[in-house]
Design a protein around this motif. Sequence first.
Motif, PDB file in Angstrom:
ATOM      1  N   GLY A  15      -1.643  17.822 -15.778  1.00 53.03           N
ATOM      2  CA  GLY A  15      -0.265  17.348 -15.790  1.00 53.03           C
ATOM      3  C   GLY A  15       0.339  17.250 -17.178  1.00 53.03           C
ATOM      4  N   VAL A  16      -0.240  17.982 -18.143  1.00 50.74           N
ATOM      5  CA  VAL A  16       0.312  17.982 -19.498  1.00 50.74           C
ATOM      6  C   VAL A  16       0.452  19.413 -20.013  1.00 50.74           C
ATOM      7  CG1 VAL A  16      -0.567  15.698 -20.078  1.00 50.74           C
ATOM      8  CG2 VAL A  16      -1.980  17.717 -20.544  1.00 50.74           C
ATOM      9  N   PHE A  17       1.379  19.607 -20.954  1.00 54.61           N
ATOM     10  CA  PHE A  17       1.601  20.938 -21.499  1.00 54.61           C
ATOM     11  C   PHE A  17       0.536  21.251 -22.555  1.00 54.61           C
ATOM     12  CE2 PHE A  17       3.586  24.342 -23.894  1.00 54.61           C
ATOM     13  CZ  PHE A  17       4.221  25.075 -22.914  1.00 54.61           C
ATOM     14  N   GLU A  18      -0.047  22.436 -22.478  1.00 57.64           N
ATOM     15  CA  GLU A  18      -1.035  22.876 -23.471  1.00 57.64           C
ATOM     16  C   GLU A  18      -0.275  23.250 -24.739  1.00 57.64           C
ATOM     17  OE1 GLU A  18      -4.555  23.175 -23.641  1.00 57.64           O
ATOM     18  OE2 GLU A  18      -3.766  23.505 -25.655  1.00 57.64           O
ATOM     19  N   ARG A  19      -0.354  22.344 -25.753  1.00 60.85           N
ATOM     20  CA  ARG A  19       0.505  22.516 -26.930  1.00 60.85           C
ATOM     21  C   ARG A  19       0.075  23.654 -27.833  1.00 60.85           C
ATOM     22  NH1 ARG A  19       0.454  16.083 -28.018  1.00 60.85           N
ATOM     23  NH2 ARG A  19      -1.694  16.465 -27.376  1.00 60.85           N
ATOM     24  N   LYS A  20      -1.215  24.002 -27.813  1.00 57.07           N
ATOM     25  CA  LYS A  20      -1.697  25.053 -28.721  1.00 57.07           C
ATOM     26  C   LYS A  20      -1.738  26.416 -28.042  1.00 57.07           C
ATOM     27  CE  LYS A  20      -3.857  22.205 -32.043  1.00 57.07           C
ATOM     28  NZ  LYS A  20      -4.943  21.226 -31.983  1.00 57.07           N
ATOM     29  N   ILE A  21      -0.885  26.613 -27.062  1.00 56.86           N
ATOM     30  CA  ILE A  21      -0.953  27.847 -26.287  1.00 56.86           C
ATOM     31  C   ILE A  21      -0.793  29.094 -27.152  1.00 56.86           C
ATOM     32  CG2 ILE A  21       1.499  27.630 -25.613  1.00 56.86           C
ATOM     33  CD1 ILE A  21      -1.366  29.274 -23.620  1.00 56.86           C
ATOM     34  N   LYS A  22       0.111  29.031 -28.156  1.00 56.07           N
ATOM     35  CA  LYS A  22       0.322  30.226 -28.984  1.00 56.07           C
ATOM     36  C   LYS A  22      -0.941  30.557 -29.777  1.00 56.07           C
ATOM     37  CE  LYS A  22       4.100  32.132 -29.733  1.00 56.07           C
ATOM     38  NZ  LYS A  22       4.580  33.396 -29.145  1.00 56.07           N
ATOM     39  N   LEU A  23      -1.592  29.508 -30.298  1.00 58.86           N
ATOM     40  CA  LEU A  23      -2.833  29.709 -31.055  1.00 58.86           C
ATOM     41  C   LEU A  23      -3.907  30.323 -30.145  1.00 58.86           C
ATOM     42  CD1 LEU A  23      -4.639  29.227 -33.574  1.00 58.86           C
ATOM     43  CD2 LEU A  23      -5.124  26.948 -32.649  1.00 58.86           C
ATOM     44  N   ILE A  24      -4.013  29.775 -28.938  1.00 61.85           N
ATOM     45  CA  ILE A  24      -5.012  30.293 -27.987  1.00 61.85           C
ATOM     46  C   ILE A  24      -4.728  31.761 -27.679  1.00 61.85           C
ATOM     47  CG2 ILE A  24      -5.884  30.078 -25.621  1.00 61.85           C
ATOM     48  CD1 ILE A  24      -5.244  27.028 -25.869  1.00 61.85           C
ATOM     49  N   ALA A  25      -3.453  32.073 -27.463  1.00 59.77           N
ATOM     50  CA  ALA A  25      -3.076  33.460 -27.158  1.00 59.77           C
ATOM     51  C   ALA A  25      -3.478  34.377 -28.314  1.00 59.77           C
ATOM     52  CB  ALA A  25      -1.575  33.554 -26.889  1.00 59.77           C
TER      53      ALA A  25
END
Lengths: 131, 496, 468
Positions: free
Chosen positions: B227-237
Amino acid sequence: MTDIPQELKYTKSHEWVRVEDDGSLTIGITDHAQGLLGDMVFVELPDLGDEFEAEQDCAVVESVKAASDIYCPIEGEVIAINEELEEAPEQINVNAYHEGWLFRIQPLKENNFDDLMSPEDYAELVESESH
Amino acid sequence: MSKRIIEQNAEHLIFELSDKNRRSSSLAPDVDISAVCENLPEFALRKDNLELPQVAELQVVRHYTRLSQKNFSIDTHFYPLGSCTMKYNPRACNTLAQLPGLSGRHPMAHASMSQGVMACLFDLQNMLMEATGMKQVSLTPMAGAQGEFAGVAMIRAYHEHNNDTQRSEIIVPDAAHGTNPATAVMCGYKVKEIPTNEQGDIDIEALEKIIGPQTAGIMLTNPSTLGVFERKIKLIADMIHKAGGLLYYDGANLNAILGKVKPGDMGFDVIHMNLHKTFSTPHGGGGPGAGPLGVSERLQPFLPVPMVAYDGQTYRWVTEKEQPLSIGHLSAWMGNISILLRAYIYALLLGREGMERVADYATLNANYLLKRLADAGFEIAFPERRASHEFILTLRKEAKQLGTNAMDFAKRLLDYGYHAPTTYFPLLVPECFLIEPTETESRDDLDAFVEAMIKIRDEAEQLPDLLKNAPFELPVKRLDDVKAARELDLNYYYQD
Amino acid sequence: MPYIPHTPDEVTEMLGTIGVDSIDELFDEIPQELHTHLADDSTSAIPAGQSEMAVQRLLTERAMLDGTPVCFAGGGAYEHHIPAAVWEIATRGEFYSAYTPYQAEASQGTLQVVYEFQSMIASLTGMDVSNASLYDGASGLAEAVLMSVRANRKAKSKRILMPRNVSPVYRQVVETIVKNQGITLELIDFESTKGTIDLDQLKRQSEPFAALIIPQPNYFGHLENVHQLTDWAHEQGGLVIAQVNPIALALLEAPGNWGKNGADITVGEGQPLGIPLSSGGAYIGFIACKQKLVRQLPGRIVGRTIDLDGKAGFTLTLQAREQHIRRSKATSNICTNQGLMATAATLYLSFLGADGLQKVAAACVANTQTLISKLESVPSVEFPFVKNVFHEFVISLDVNIDKVLEALAEEDIVGGINISPDFGENLLLICVTETKTEDELDFFTETLARALSRLRSSEETNNGEIQS
């Protein structure tokens, strides 16, 4: 308090192992494990003559809300299975160390069972997992 | 109560209303069955008597109308089932999708008799492309899980096409839906789990360690199942792409960001959408769903067929002839078209501003409900974080102190006329409720739900047995799951 | 605002409770560079929201564009009469807007319907147990293939014998779904004069196999000698997967009674049971099996049990096989059934009963035989196979089939399916169900005859021009 018989050996994945007089090994799941899984509804056992490597999954025990793989503790060949569990899986809940045994294997190599845990070490594991 | 009334309320099966001498006259054609059978080869014919219920029309109508009344549904109850997006299903979508020209069309009808439905499907493809920021959409998957399967199969096809065959692993967070690992295995991959940190984000250090030339891709839900936004999504991508892997987006939680964030902008290569969630097609008691796929440019050639194309005058089916690298067909025709039409109608009714409103009000409702429950003393799993469209509450304190667990709370909620939230998922949080109110619930309904939760906690303190034995007000009390699994009774006619 | 109940005052108060100034602030954890505002994007392919009246106008126009032609196509999707009450009841909000019955006590309606559905499917197929349904017939066949490999560990084989007279698109779907799991599909030919499985080729199979698929009726509408085939497969240690039409089973032998021991798994497309054609979906796959294979059965299953008071009730069971518990070791990644379609199929079967279903099936056969005899009088219409058929058959023509279908479409007829790309030149697959009247059969025959003579003469003219 969970029951951990002194005469048995144990694995990290909560199986117990009894070394029989003829050198074969009887395997089941611990009282602690049956308590976690709850009421057993089904057991899938290996076939006689199947050979497994150490830590290979070889059986499944199933409760209403969970299914758990059973891992073969030591490389060996299946020489007996507890067929009564097919009709009465609840025997695992009633007595995990006797009527609830799963299968018996004949080790395929010389083995001093160094990889298995003592009752004391297993008790420690159970203790640490409950925190 | 008179005997008659008691009998009417008893638990009949349709089979118990049957009499083999009753005939359903007007519904079947008048034909001489035995004369017809003489023209069929003897070896192929049925020897025994077919057993099906023989019940008159009114009694069938009454039986199933009564059964329907034993259900909770969105139309009758607040249904905050986390991860399932149980919002209002507009009636217009159902009515219009059943227009005769649409519902009566045979899938192999000539293209000249199919321009109407193809126009709808083509428009829907474009709208979904736009809403998700992906380059192309295929509508064919018949459910989220089939969309997932197709997505991972495309990742595999992509690597194989590039002769990059050592990639054998798919990375999945420990909090992921069970379909993710099950899908990866169906596509012939090994599953690598990564842990989540205390803030609900992916553990980047752990991720770093398991990425390598064997990584085929990663499957993520964002906002996550926590129920929370994954804030490091760009880094993970970036990390995954640098290692040569691809990113899969599980669209289960798209309702949280519709019109606000596009999965394509986050760096995802392939996504599936659950139209029965975000685009409000009916859940139907468990399906049919629809799980269209969107892809970035590099996966476009692998999309499943058919799709719809338009040359400015005529719509046509895109088949494997035009799409030779396609992973193939997932259904006999083009998936759940009657459901796709309902999603299309919903999208037209909402329009672009209505779509953004979905995320706005779903998020408002979730954060409001979270705050009210937190103020009432319930423990929130990630109190430092904003809720997305859903949030997790943990009842571990109540379980420990009062001996009433999350399932007891869930069952008592039913007595108060609320469908229970999702319980015991995600598995990471003990005694949890995953609560998703959706944008179509009013503030009054949210407030009433909070009141019910407070009352139930009071009951747990004073009368814990009441919770443990709940529900009391429903057609049945708590059911014996163990008996159901040990003594399988799955078929009325079966005799051991 | 459509479907949003909030008043402006309520929004202000709710934001106040949360402690933020605006709804946008609730998205402040999302990195700034990812934000977009679809509502403000007037260049978007997504139009502004429209009224229900405007949307109704558009949809009505498009529905009329496709019309309501007379349909002679089958191939896995069949036009049958659907009693009016079926969808009146199935789309009641309590069925339509409920979800998977996780909370059994609040879902007894859906659960009992599914239990009744499972019982009816088991009865029709002669199997012991059925699941709550799968997506459709094609993907259901793929699930049956996966299931047979899991269930037949003894064969130690991942080979499946797949007859060529199984629907070509079903074969493609199976290929898509099972190919990454090391399963191979061995194609088995059909006898060129009969259209049924070539038993001699089958008997030349010497390698072990996990299962043989037997379609009944097969893709050409023909009836297989299922007893012979079943016994042969069992003698070789293979399982039998029956792929059947549920309406046909009203008259045809149930797979559970095929041969000495019966088929092991039965799958099929449930669309004929009260589901509209709707361009190929949403449909409903069914799958049923013998009791001993139940733990390999994928998907949802409902069981009857008792509650705390000993009263009968229904609940999802055998869930431990499923993805939400078994995760990477689940029998399948499936997590729903086609609930609404299962409800409709259950209603359909209840309204018709055994007697009604047999009449529907018999009327299909009678109408099919009538059309066959009418077509026999049309010059140059040939029947490549012997005519042991249920409600579909193949004709061969001496002109291009696409052109024939185009000519029929101009007369508002869906004339059948061109199976030439898969099975050889100029073959047309035709289906006749109980919905067709004598007038419509005459209209089809006459229109076809006219189209054939016109196309033949224009082809002759064209050929003449090329030669000259």
